[in-house]
Design an enzyme around this catalytic site. Structure first.
Site: not given
Ligand SMILES: NC(=O)c1ccc[n+]([C@@H]2O[C@H](COP(=O)([O-])OP(=O)(O)OC[C@H]3O[C@@H](n4cnc5c(N)ncnc54)[C@H](OP(=O)(O)O)[C@@H]3O)[C@@H](O)[C@H]2O)c1
Length: 286
Positions: A96, A171, A239
């Site tokens: 997102t 979204k 965010k």
């Molecule tokens: N969780 C939910 O329920 C959900 C639902 C719908 C949409 N989303 C969206 O989907 C996306 C991912 O969500 P998530 O919950 O999977 O997030 P998360 O668990 O916080 O994982 C974030 C990912 O991004 C990587 N990352 C963060 N900063 C980075 C950087 N500067 N350079 C390279 N990689 C980086 C992290 O790598 P590291 O492992 O190295 O930290 C990790 O692989 C987000 O945009 C979120 O808003 C999430």
């Protein structure tokens, strides 16, 4: 999409179960994650590892990104991602991020002959595990149709919303509603408690009523049990609301809900689940 070779960047809460679904469905998946250790479990399950985002291009016909935010996505693109880009390949970003970032990155890749879809998802970890996400797509019709076999394994439904950026605009609208649902549930329970009704009783009524929905049902256990470990981290919802306001959201409830979640973030609740807005509004520590 004839080819089954997928390169995946981003192994957070969402990325890991989504990759598992693709592997279970027979796709050949190569993964990259900034923190390499998070890829180890998937390697044991059959994923190939790439040493860098640029290296991923060699192994993949479609590269999918699922990272935290605009900064993460841009840093991947800036750190050699585009160097490996080849004409005829496709990028699908499922993070997102801002529609403006989508259009900027898509334009840079288009100059290399790479197609781009933004395809953020609704649904949290459980729907990701079950392949039941709802996918909102921005891009060209032909690219969308080419990606349908992938979307079909990750989600229960996908919708082409318009050109590049439209997936993320949809979204942000969805997550504004999500924030209202979460905060509305918390506020109703707080009001009821102040009138002498225990949360369990109030949540039981809500659960049987016309205002029950996926969010109220899913988060009832968190509110009753006090478990705020992140399924969807509050920092991500804060965010998304920031992005919505940045993209022009101006209606009164939207501004109020934005401010509320920024305050919860500033209070240090970013790593907790979005449901932690409940103890925050109660003035309790989690
Ligand atoms: N969780 C939910 O329920 C959900 C639902 C719908 C949409 N989303 C969206 O989907 C996306 C991912 O969500 P998530 O919950 O999977 O997030 P998360 O668990 O916080 O994982 C974030 C990912 O991004 C990587 N990352 C963060 N900063 C980075 C950087 N500067 N350079 C390279 N990689 C980086 C992290 O790598 P590291 O492992 O190295 O930290 C990790 O692989 C987000 O945009 C979120 O808003 C999430």
């Amino acid at each position: 999409m004839e080819s089954k070779k997928i390169g995946w960047i981003g192994l957070g809460n969402m990325g890991v179960p989504m990759v598992r679904n693709l592997m279970r469905s027979g796709f050949d998946v190569t993964v990259y994650n900034r923190t390499a250790a998070k890829a180890e479990a998937l390697k044991e399950e059959g994923a190939k590892l790439a040493a860098s985002p640029a290296a991923l291009w060699e192994a993949a016909d479609v590269v999918i990104t699922m990272v935290a935010d605009d900064m993460a996505l841009k840093s991947i693109h800036d750190a050699g991602f585009r160097d490996g880009a080849r004409s005829g390949k496709m990028v699908i970003d499922m993070s997102t991020v801002s529609p403006a970032t989508t259009r900027e990155l898509a334009a840079k890749l288009a100059a290399k002959g790479v197609d781009y879809l933004d395809a953020p998802v609704a649904g949290s970890v459980k729907p990701a595990e079950l392949g039941q996400l709802v996918i909102m797509v921005g891009g060209q019709q032909a690219c969308y149709e080419a990606a349908l076999p992938i979307f079909g394994k990750l989600g229960k439904a996908s919708f082409l919303m318009g050109g590049q950026g439209a997936g993320n605009a949809a979204k942000l609208a969805m997550n504004t509603l999500l924030a209202f649902n979460m905060q509305g549930l918390a506020e109703a329970v707080i009001f009821a408690r102040e009138k002498g009704i225990v949360p369990e009783a109030m949540l039981a009524v809500i659960g049987q009523s016309a205002v029950a929905n996926g969010v109220t049902k899913m988060k009832t256990a968190n509110l009753v049990g006090g478990d705020y470990s992140a399924s969807f981290a509050l920092k991500h919802l804060a965010k998304d609301l920031r992005l919505a306001v940045g993209q022009g959201m101006h209606t009164p409830g939207g501004i109020a809900i934005h401010d509320s979640f920024q305050q919860a973030l500033a209070a240090g609740l970013g790593e907790k689940d979005m449901a932690a807005i409940f103890p925050f509004l109660e003035g309790k520590k989690v």
